[in-house]
Design a protein around this motif. Structure first.
Motif, short mmCIF file in Angstrom:
data_model
loop_
_atom_site.label_atom_id
_atom_site.label_comp_id
_atom_site.label_asym_id
_atom_site.label_seq_id
_atom_site.Cartn_x
_atom_site.Cartn_y
_atom_site.Cartn_z
N VAL A 288 2.18 4.95 10.24
CA VAL A 288 1.22 4.95 9.10
C VAL A 288 2.27 5.42 8.06
CG1 VAL A 288 -0.48 5.89 7.64
CG2 VAL A 288 -1.10 4.99 9.89
N ILE A 289 2.47 4.65 7.04
CA ILE A 289 3.21 4.93 6.06
C ILE A 289 2.11 4.94 4.58
CG2 ILE A 289 5.41 4.53 4.55
CD1 ILE A 289 6.25 3.00 6.93
N LYS A 290 2.33 5.89 3.85
CA LYS A 290 1.35 5.78 2.70
C LYS A 290 2.14 5.73 1.47
CE LYS A 290 -2.17 8.43 2.63
NZ LYS A 290 -2.89 9.81 2.49
N GLY B 276 0.26 -4.37 8.93
CA GLY B 276 -0.64 -5.02 8.08
C GLY B 276 -1.17 -3.69 7.31
N ARG B 277 -2.37 -4.21 6.57
CA ARG B 277 -3.06 -2.91 5.68
C ARG B 277 -3.79 -1.99 6.62
NH1 ARG B 277 -7.85 -2.41 2.67
NH2 ARG B 277 -8.03 -1.21 1.03
N GLY B 278 -3.86 -1.04 6.96
CA GLY B 278 -4.33 -0.18 7.72
C GLY B 278 -5.75 0.58 6.81
N VAL B 279 -6.84 0.82 7.25
CA VAL B 279 -7.67 1.71 6.47
C VAL B 279 -8.61 2.73 7.59
CG1 VAL B 279 -9.53 -0.21 6.53
CG2 VAL B 279 -9.73 1.59 4.94
N MET C 182 0.87 -1.22 -0.13
CA MET C 182 -0.03 0.01 -0.09
C MET C 182 0.80 1.10 0.02
SD MET C 182 -2.76 -1.65 -0.19
CE MET C 182 -3.88 0.13 -0.44
N VAL C 183 2.05 1.09 0.04
CA VAL C 183 3.03 2.35 0.14
C VAL C 183 3.11 2.94 -1.18
CG1 VAL C 183 5.27 3.38 0.69
CG2 VAL C 183 4.43 1.51 2.28
#
Length: 321
Positions: free
Chosen positions: A319-321, A155-158, A47-48
């Motif tokens: 959080v890393i985008k 993991g994948r955060g939303v 997701m990064v």
């Protein structure tokens, strides 16, 4: 809320509520975090996009105080060594004349952004996975925060911005929402809540602490948040949500408006399903950025402090985008 005699016991309210006890073995102490396998880590890393980094912990030991559950004291930081010790000739001597500062902090382990241990709450004398409540006496020997800290959470955060969805800066005191509201907000944001997602919910509540006198923040204290229903619990179970993260102090509305029970989701989700709770995060900057770039899903990384026997521990999620 009615008289105390009208409020059912948790054992009555949750008598048919699902459990994950034994799903990962009789000795399991991390519960739904078991869903975060290496494949989920890789999914999160995928997701990064831009490399933008956000940290979600509130400041600790701020002079004006920190947001904390009513009745607890905020963290107290105290200098035990600084320049004044050298000015008065009492600083320790090192070859080469090195000087240093040192300090200590006295705090509730759940007195900042933190992870709850899965054994933090219980009813009927049993904590998560059926361990006896006696194991909490004098320090938690089962389902403490240590196994969570040792595992780490990746993991994948939303992010679901319920305040923005309802066109507010902050939800009202006692304002509730459920899983259907979460899915509706996600659809409006253009993101999907998927199985094994780390679910992060913004209400604006913790951010509001920094916009008003603390007496006003705690006056008639009732937080906004998720509210209990059998359908919501089933949704969490079916979606196999490993971790619930919110910008409130308790991750759910303080008093359930239907049953009158305090914090029933702590028992239904944490004690019964083993969902890890992360509380007192600050999400406003992250939410603004997500709204600006349209990316509401990202890599989430966290590990609470490795406190032996702790019922919780501070954490600074990243959080890393």
């Amino acid at each position: 809320m009615g008289e105390v005699k009208d409020v059912p016991l948790l054992s009555e309210l949750l008598k048919d509520s699902p459990k994950n006890w034994g799903k990962w073995g009789a000795d399991d102490e991390v519960g739904s975090l078991n869903y975060l396998t290496s494949l989920e880590v890789i999914r999160g890393v995928g997701m990064v996009r831009s490399g933008k980094v956000f940290t979600l912990q509130v400041p600790m030991g701020a002079p004006e105080g920190d947001p904390i559950w009513p009745g607890r004291r905020t963290a107290q930081r105290v200098n035990v060594m600084d320049h004044s010790h050298y000015q008065c000739g009492k600083g320790p001597h090192f070859p080469g004349e090195l000087h240093y500062a040192d300090d200590m902090m006295i705090m509730y382990l759940q007195g900042s952004t933190q992870y709850d241990a899965l054994g933090h709450v219980w009813y009927d004398d049993q904590i998560y996975n059926g361990f006896e409540a006696e194991t909490t006496t004098g320090g938690m020997t089962k389902a403490s925060v240590l196994p969570i800290a040792e595992k780490g959470v990746v993991g994948r955060g939303v992010l679901i911005d319920m305040a923005r969805y309802r066109l507010k800066n902050v939800l009202d005191r006692g304002e509730t929402f459920d899983h259907e509201d979460l899915m509706a907000a996600a659809a409006q944001q253009g993101v999907e809540i998927k199985k094994h997602d780390i679910l992060i919910i913004r209400t604006g509540f913790i951010g509001s602490f920094y916009t008003m006198p603390s007496d006003n923040f705690y006056d008639n204290f009732v937080e906004p948040g998720l509210t209990y229903s059998p359908e919501l619990v089933s949704w969490f179970k079916d979606m196999e949500i490993p971790n619930l993260v919110t910008d409130t102090i308790a991750n759910e509305v303080t008093i359930d408006p239907v049953s009158g029970i305090a914090l029933p989701l702590h028992s239904a989700l944490m004690r019964n399903l083993g969902v890890a709770f992360t509380e007192i995060t600050i999400l406003d900057e992250l939410a603004d950025d997500c709204a600006a770039d349209g990316q509401w899903a990202f890599l989430y990384v966290a590990a609470p402090l490795k406190v032996v026997g702790g019922s919780g521990a501070p954490v600074n999620p990243v959080v890393i985008k």
